[in-house]
Motif scaffolding. Structure first.
Motif, PDB file in Angstrom:
ATOM      1  N   SER A   7     -50.472 -11.346 -13.600  1.00 43.60           N
ATOM      2  CA  SER A   7     -50.242 -11.648 -12.186  1.00 43.60           C
ATOM      3  C   SER A   7     -50.969 -12.913 -11.782  1.00 43.60           C
ATOM      4  O   SER A   7     -50.435 -13.757 -11.059  1.00 43.60           O
ATOM      5  CB  SER A   7     -50.723 -10.493 -11.303  1.00 43.60           C
ATOM      6  N   TYR A   8     -52.215 -13.036 -12.201  1.00 42.69           N
ATOM      7  CA  TYR A   8     -53.017 -14.218 -11.902  1.00 42.69           C
ATOM      8  C   TYR A   8     -54.306 -14.137 -12.703  1.00 42.69           C
ATOM      9  O   TYR A   8     -54.612 -13.123 -13.345  1.00 42.69           O
ATOM     10  CB  TYR A   8     -53.324 -14.341 -10.401  1.00 42.69           C
ATOM     11  N   VAL A   9     -55.093 -15.198 -12.670  1.00 47.42           N
ATOM     12  CA  VAL A   9     -56.434 -15.253 -13.242  1.00 47.42           C
ATOM     13  C   VAL A   9     -57.387 -15.653 -12.132  1.00 47.42           C
ATOM     14  O   VAL A   9     -57.091 -16.565 -11.350  1.00 47.42           O
ATOM     15  CB  VAL A   9     -56.516 -16.278 -14.392  1.00 47.42           C
ATOM     16  N   THR A  10     -58.529 -14.974 -12.037  1.00 43.91           N
ATOM     17  CA  THR A  10     -59.563 -15.352 -11.078  1.00 43.91           C
ATOM     18  C   THR A  10     -60.726 -15.996 -11.814  1.00 43.91           C
ATOM     19  O   THR A  10     -61.255 -15.421 -12.773  1.00 43.91           O
ATOM     20  CB  THR A  10     -60.087 -14.141 -10.288  1.00 43.91           C
ATOM     21  N   LEU A  11     -61.119 -17.196 -11.368  1.00 46.91           N
ATOM     22  CA  LEU A  11     -62.276 -17.882 -11.925  1.00 46.91           C
ATOM     23  C   LEU A  11     -63.389 -17.908 -10.887  1.00 46.91           C
ATOM     24  O   LEU A  11     -63.177 -18.334  -9.748  1.00 46.91           O
ATOM     25  CB  LEU A  11     -61.919 -19.314 -12.331  1.00 46.91           C
ATOM     26  N   VAL A  12     -64.557 -17.435 -11.287  1.00 47.98           N
ATOM     27  CA  VAL A  12     -65.725 -17.449 -10.410  1.00 47.98           C
ATOM     28  C   VAL A  12     -66.424 -18.790 -10.555  1.00 47.98           C
ATOM     29  O   VAL A  12     -66.738 -19.220 -11.671  1.00 47.98           O
ATOM     30  CB  VAL A  12     -66.707 -16.317 -10.779  1.00 47.98           C
ATOM     31  N   ARG A  13     -66.655 -19.462  -9.444  1.00 48.89           N
ATOM     32  CA  ARG A  13     -67.311 -20.764  -9.472  1.00 48.89           C
ATOM     33  C   ARG A  13     -68.801 -20.631  -9.783  1.00 48.89           C
ATOM     34  O   ARG A  13     -69.398 -19.569  -9.603  1.00 48.89           O
ATOM     35  CB  ARG A  13     -67.152 -21.474  -8.118  1.00 48.89           C
ATOM     36  N   TYR A  14     -69.388 -21.737 -10.223  1.00 44.02           N
ATOM     37  CA  TYR A  14     -70.838 -21.741 -10.422  1.00 44.02           C
ATOM     38  C   TYR A  14     -71.527 -21.484  -9.090  1.00 44.02           C
ATOM     39  O   TYR A  14     -71.166 -22.052  -8.062  1.00 44.02           O
ATOM     40  CB  TYR A  14     -71.324 -23.080 -10.976  1.00 44.02           C
ATOM     41  N   ASN A  15     -72.510 -20.602  -9.135  1.00 42.09           N
ATOM     42  CA  ASN A  15     -73.266 -20.260  -7.934  1.00 42.09           C
ATOM     43  C   ASN A  15     -74.733 -20.150  -8.321  1.00 42.09           C
ATOM     44  O   ASN A  15     -75.096 -19.325  -9.169  1.00 42.09           O
ATOM     45  CB  ASN A  15     -72.765 -18.930  -7.355  1.00 42.09           C
TER      46      ASN A  15
END
Length: 359
Positions: free
Chosen positions: A243-251
């Motif tokens: 369905s989609y891919v979620t990428l978590v940003r650098y935090n």
């Protein structure tokens, strides 16, 4: 006024205004069993404009119907399925009930280790190397079967934040010499084979969450190795029809200092959307990680992301989607002393007691 519909009408199943709610590990369960206050929490946010809710992590080996209630609002709900790997502890309640060692790709402990249900900071233990990773793949598949029977619309495979999947991907935590370790292709094998097993259950209603920048739970490779590893992984994922891919940003908040030294941070700051979107030509890319509404509008309207998942602001604003839609201020500050609950504390505190705006 910005076209806010471009931010919210992004979920695979959403046909009207909606906002995505990220998984937040907001565990208030009773011995791993969902309860009434968890139903209330999800109901509040579904009514508040969460068109797609991804639940808190659901343990695949320690396993109320919240799904039916969420569906009454027209919202969809995915179950985030995960395994902590070396980020667990033998004294954790779920680990005790499971009656098995703390498993990981290799017998390498992570630095750090503070646990909500264990006093003090006992630190992470050296895990037991899992002899046959296909056993874990089968557990993930069974978790997806269980989720489908419980009425979930899909599953999110938790591959981020230093948990089991991430541990297979990262060369600092995976030192195996068999087909599950070593080369980029081998280290990506566990994630890809598990995704294939999940699609056998849910078809395209499967997603994966990744955090290439690392940091959390003592994860992180040099930049070029990170780009090579996640580039290969996402190129192969693009072939699976998710369905989609979620990428978590650098935090920075997810990149703790070790031994009190900033030089020992593990994160590799880089732009996840820019770095990896070329590998996802046929798969929508969603961005997660401290994305404010105005920035969300820019990311979606410029085509840098197909959609945004919001996390902490959903905790403190049960009506977040409605607020952003009509331009209401986000004015509920999180209380970090109650955010994730604690033994002996009213589970409603910091969970279902945040106030909605006056409309």
């Amino acid at each position: 006024m910005p076209n806010r519909r471009t931010v919210f009408a992004f979920t695979p199943t959403c046909t009207q205004f909606c906002a995505g709610m990220s998984a937040l590990t907001r565990n208030r369960s009773s011995k791993s069993v969902p309860n009434e206050i968890m139903k209330q929490y999800h109901d509040q946010r579904a009514a508040g404009g969460a068109g797609l809710i991804v639940t808190e992590g659901t343990l695949i080996t320690r396993q109320g119907k919240i799904t039916d209630s969420v569906h009454t609002t027209g919202s969809k709900i995915y179950s985030q399925i995960w395994h902590l790997g070396r980020a667990s502890h033998p004294e954790a309640p779920e680990q005790i009930e499971a009656g098995v060692p703390v498993y990981a790709p290799s017998a390498i402990s992570a630095r750090g280790g503070k646990f909500r249900h264990i006093d003090g900071t006992p630190g992470y233990v050296t895990p037991t190397e899992i002899a046959d990773p296909t056993v874990l793949i089968a557990q993930f598949k069974q978790a997806a079967i269980n989720a489908k029977e419980a009425g979930f619309d899909g599953v999110e495979f938790h591959g981020a934040n230093g948990y089991l999947v991430h541990q297979f991907l990262d060369s600092t935590s995976n030192k195996r010499t068999d087909k599950w370790g070593g080369s980029v292709e081998n280290r990506a094998r566990f994630a890809l084979e598990t995704l294939k097993a999940l699609t056998e259950v849910y078809g395209s209603d499967v997603v994966i969450k990744l955090s290439p920048a690392g940091g959390y739970n003592d994860m992180g490779m040099p930049l070029q190795e990170t780009l090579d590893t996640f580039g290969y992984l996402l190129r192969e994922i693009n072939k699976l029809g998710l369905s989609y891919v979620t990428l978590v940003r650098y935090n920075p908040w997810l990149d703790p200092e070790y031994d009190g030294l900033s030089a020992k941070k593990r994160g590799i700051p880089h732009d996840a959307a820019e770095s990896y979107s070329p590998f996802l030509a046929d798969t929508p890319l969603f961005v997660n990680g401290s994305v404010a509404p105005a920035e969300a509008e820019e990311l979606v309207s410029t085509g840098k992301a197909a959609g945004i998942f919001i996390g902490v602001n959903w905790i403190t604003h049960p009506d977040l989607g409605k607020r952003i839609w009509v331009g209401k201020e986000l004015d509920n500050a999180p209380d970090y002393t109650t955010l994730y609950g604690a033994p002996g504390v009213d589970p409603a505190l910091g969970y279902t007691d945040y106030k909605e705006a006056v409309y």
